[in-house]
Every structure is written in structure tokens, then in C-alpha cells.
Design a protein around this motif. Structure first.
Motif, PDB file in Angstrom:
ATOM      1  N   VAL A 188       0.855  -1.188   0.000  1.00  0.00           N
ATOM      2  CA  VAL A 188       0.000   0.000   0.000  1.00  0.00           C
ATOM      3  C   VAL A 188       0.889   1.236   0.000  1.00  0.00           C
ATOM      4  O   VAL A 188       2.060   1.170   0.386  1.00  0.00           O
ATOM      5  N   LYS A 189       0.354   2.343  -0.426  1.00  0.00           N
ATOM      6  CA  LYS A 189       1.073   3.597  -0.309  1.00  0.00           C
ATOM      7  C   LYS A 189       0.901   4.135   1.113  1.00  0.00           C
ATOM      8  O   LYS A 189       0.156   3.566   1.915  1.00  0.00           O
ATOM      9  N   VAL A 190       1.598   5.215   1.407  1.00  0.00           N
ATOM     10  CA  VAL A 190       1.445   5.837   2.719  1.00  0.00           C
ATOM     11  C   VAL A 190       0.031   6.410   2.812  1.00  0.00           C
ATOM     12  O   VAL A 190      -0.372   7.218   1.975  1.00  0.00           O
ATOM     13  N   CYS A 191      -0.726   5.950   3.783  1.00  0.00           N
ATOM     14  CA  CYS A 191      -2.127   6.357   3.912  1.00  0.00           C
ATOM     15  C   CYS A 191      -2.577   6.110   5.341  1.00  0.00           C
ATOM     16  O   CYS A 191      -1.898   5.432   6.105  1.00  0.00           O
ATOM     17  N   TYR A 192      -3.727   6.631   5.688  1.00  0.00           N
ATOM     18  CA  TYR A 192      -4.245   6.486   7.054  1.00  0.00           C
ATOM     19  C   TYR A 192      -4.443   5.006   7.399  1.00  0.00           C
ATOM     20  O   TYR A 192      -5.209   4.295   6.725  1.00  0.00           O
ATOM     21  N   ASN A 197      -4.602  -1.594  10.054  1.00  0.00           N
ATOM     22  CA  ASN A 197      -5.562  -0.827  10.852  1.00  0.00           C
ATOM     23  C   ASN A 197      -6.820  -0.485  10.066  1.00  0.00           C
ATOM     24  O   ASN A 197      -7.906  -0.353  10.634  1.00  0.00           O
ATOM     25  N   ARG A 198      -6.670  -0.334   8.746  1.00  0.00           N
ATOM     26  CA  ARG A 198      -7.869  -0.054   7.943  1.00  0.00           C
ATOM     27  C   ARG A 198      -8.789  -1.272   7.910  1.00  0.00           C
ATOM     28  O   ARG A 198     -10.012  -1.141   7.892  1.00  0.00           O
ATOM     29  N   GLY A 202     -13.411  -1.165  10.987  1.00  0.00           N
ATOM     30  CA  GLY A 202     -14.851  -1.401  11.019  1.00  0.00           C
ATOM     31  C   GLY A 202     -15.298  -2.205  12.219  1.00  0.00           C
ATOM     32  O   GLY A 202     -16.177  -1.773  12.988  1.00  0.00           O
ATOM     33  N   TYR A 203     -14.678  -3.378  12.418  1.00  0.00           N
ATOM     34  CA  TYR A 203     -15.162  -4.201  13.538  1.00  0.00           C
ATOM     35  C   TYR A 203     -14.633  -3.696  14.877  1.00  0.00           C
ATOM     36  O   TYR A 203     -15.255  -3.922  15.923  1.00  0.00           O
ATOM     37  N   ALA A 204     -13.521  -2.943  14.855  1.00  0.00           N
ATOM     38  CA  ALA A 204     -13.043  -2.335  16.100  1.00  0.00           C
ATOM     39  C   ALA A 204     -14.020  -1.258  16.566  1.00  0.00           C
ATOM     40  O   ALA A 204     -14.337  -1.157  17.757  1.00  0.00           O
TER      41      ALA A 204
END
Length: 251
Positions: A188-192, A197-198, A202-204
Motif C-alpha cells: 500500500v502507499k502511505v495512507c491512514y 488498521n484499515r 470497522g469491527y473495532a
């Protein structure tokens, strides 16, 4: 059934990197390094040892290093008790993990992974030191869950060796290293939140809402574990450190 089929093909698709030049070869990885002997760093060192790769585990203090090495040995002891590992195999794997307090001991590492707590200034200081001691071509990774890896890489004169402003050979090396470590690589690229964690967000979020509505954390985690997860999401947060999430959202 459809979900299982999707996962089957998705895991295989992760190794196909669009735009990577044909014929890009991975660099050989014969020795690893890990910075930070805490929960994450110790776990990464165990992955290297399980793959038969020698690894140097570095920490800032003798106390932190000894605590980390003791936790690693307890983890292997647990594997022996559960029949997942023989005492002989435990001894072999422990022998592959070398503790150190000196960055110079990372000079011959082919891959170094930083796993200290979430502090940008500290991580940039570490990467600047790695720039000084590691050889050209050493792949440098970070275990950050929230910080900007592009910014961390600015501490390096060779940012193409960091898994950020990354050269094709560095990408291929990191993707191939996942095989012996028994991990699924996802580029992935640098992202939130990057990818891990992405996926959890949702379930967190729903787990935390259920607790706010009156359920106990143990009830929530028990339901997830009964469903098939190895650990409930709230226990994961406890293990990773609640402060990590607080800092991420504060930023």
C-alpha cells in the motif's frame, strides 16, 4: 463460501505488484535486525528465528533488552508445552536471536525493521543512525501503525532502501521475505492506517460501541474468539498499547 474463495485468490494477488518492472529480482536476505525489544519487536524477531534466519534484536537499554529476550524464551517455552516445538528446535531458534545495545551490530543485516513506540522524532533519529551503520541495499522497514513513512525516510540519504520512497528491488525483496516469515504481504502507499488498521477499523469501531452500550470487553472478545479469531480486538488493543490509538487519533 464466496468469502473463502475471495480470500483464496486475494492472498495470491498480493504478490502481483502492478507496475513493477519485469525481471526485478529480490536482494538476498541472510540476516535480519530488529530495533525495539518490546511486544512487537520481540514478535518480529521470533518470526525471523522461526524462518531459520539469524536476527539481531537491539534495544536502547540493557533492562529492556533482557526483558524482551526473556519474553521471547517464554513464548518458545509455551510452544514446547503445546507440542508445537521440540526442545531441540527451541534451542536452535533461540540461538538465532542475538541481543545487542550497539547499532554497529546491524552493519551486516540485509533487512532491519524498526519497532519502537510511535514517536516521529525518535523514529527519524533511529533511521538516521541506520543510514550511518547499514550497508547500501539494506532494506529498512518500520512497524508504525500511523506515522508518515515518507517523512521517516527523509532521515535517510538512501530513501529508496526504505519501504516508502521505494525502489523496485526493495519492494520485491520485502514481498519475497514475507514467504519464509509466513506472512501475507500487501503493498500500500502511505495512507491512514495502512492496511492492517484499515481492515480492523470497522469491527473495532463496532466492538467499542458495544462496550459503550453496556457489554464487558471480555464478552465482546469472547464472541469474536468463539467465531474463530485467535484474539479479540479489544485484547489486541491492550497488547499493542491503548496509547498508540490515542496518539493516532490525536494527530
Amino acid at each position: 463460501s464466496r468469502a473463502a474463495v475471495h480470500v483464496f485468490f486475494a492472498e495470491r494477488a498480493t504478490r502481483k505488484v502492478p507496475g513493477l518492472p519485469a525481471g526485478t529480482e529480490p536482494r538476498p536476505v541472510r540476516k535480519g535486525g530488529v530495533i525495539g525489544a518490546g511486544t512487537m519487536g520481540g514478535g518480529i524477531a521470533i518470526c525471523f528465528a522461526n524462518a531459520g534466519l539469524p536476527v539481531t534484536l537491539l534495544d536502547a537499554s540493557a533492562e529492556g533488552l533482557q526483558k524482551g529476550l526473556a519474553t521471547i524464551e517464554k513464548t518458545f517455552d509455551s510452544m514446547v508445552k503445546r507440542g508445537r516445538l521440540s526442545p531441540e528446535d527451541k534451542a536452535k531458534r533461540l540461538a538465532l536471536i542475538r541481543g545487542s545495545l550497539d547499532y554497529a551490530d546491524l552493519a551486516d543485516a540485509d533487512v532491519v525493521i524498526e519497532a519502537v513506540f510511535e514517536d516521529m522524532a525518535l523514529k527519524k533519529k533511529i533511521f538516521a543512525e541506520l543510514d550511518r551503520v547499514t550497508k547500501p541495499g539494506t532494506v529498512l522497514g518500520t512497524n508504525t501503525s500511523s506515522l508518515d513513512i515518507d517523512e521517516i525516510a527523509t532521515a535517510k540519504k538512501r530513501p529508496e532502501d526504505v519501504i516508502a520512497k521505494t525502489s523496485p528491488a526493495t519492494i520485491r525483496t520485502a514481498m519475497e521475505l514475507a514467504k519464509p516469515l509466513k506472512k501475507t504481504p500487501v503493498l500500500v502507499k502511505v495512507c491512514y492506517g495502512f492496511v492492517g488498521n484499515r481492515m480492523m477499523e470497522g469491527y473495532a469501531r463496532e466492538a467499542e460501541r458495544i462496550v459503550l452500550e453496556g457489554a464487558t470487553p471480555r464478552q465482546v472478545d469472547a464472541a469474536l474468539e468463539h467465531w474463530g479469531m485467535a484474539m479479540g480486538i479489544l485484547a489486541v488493543f491492550d497488547m499493542a498499547g491503548i496509547d498508540v490509538g490515542v496518539k493516532m487519533h490525536a494527530a
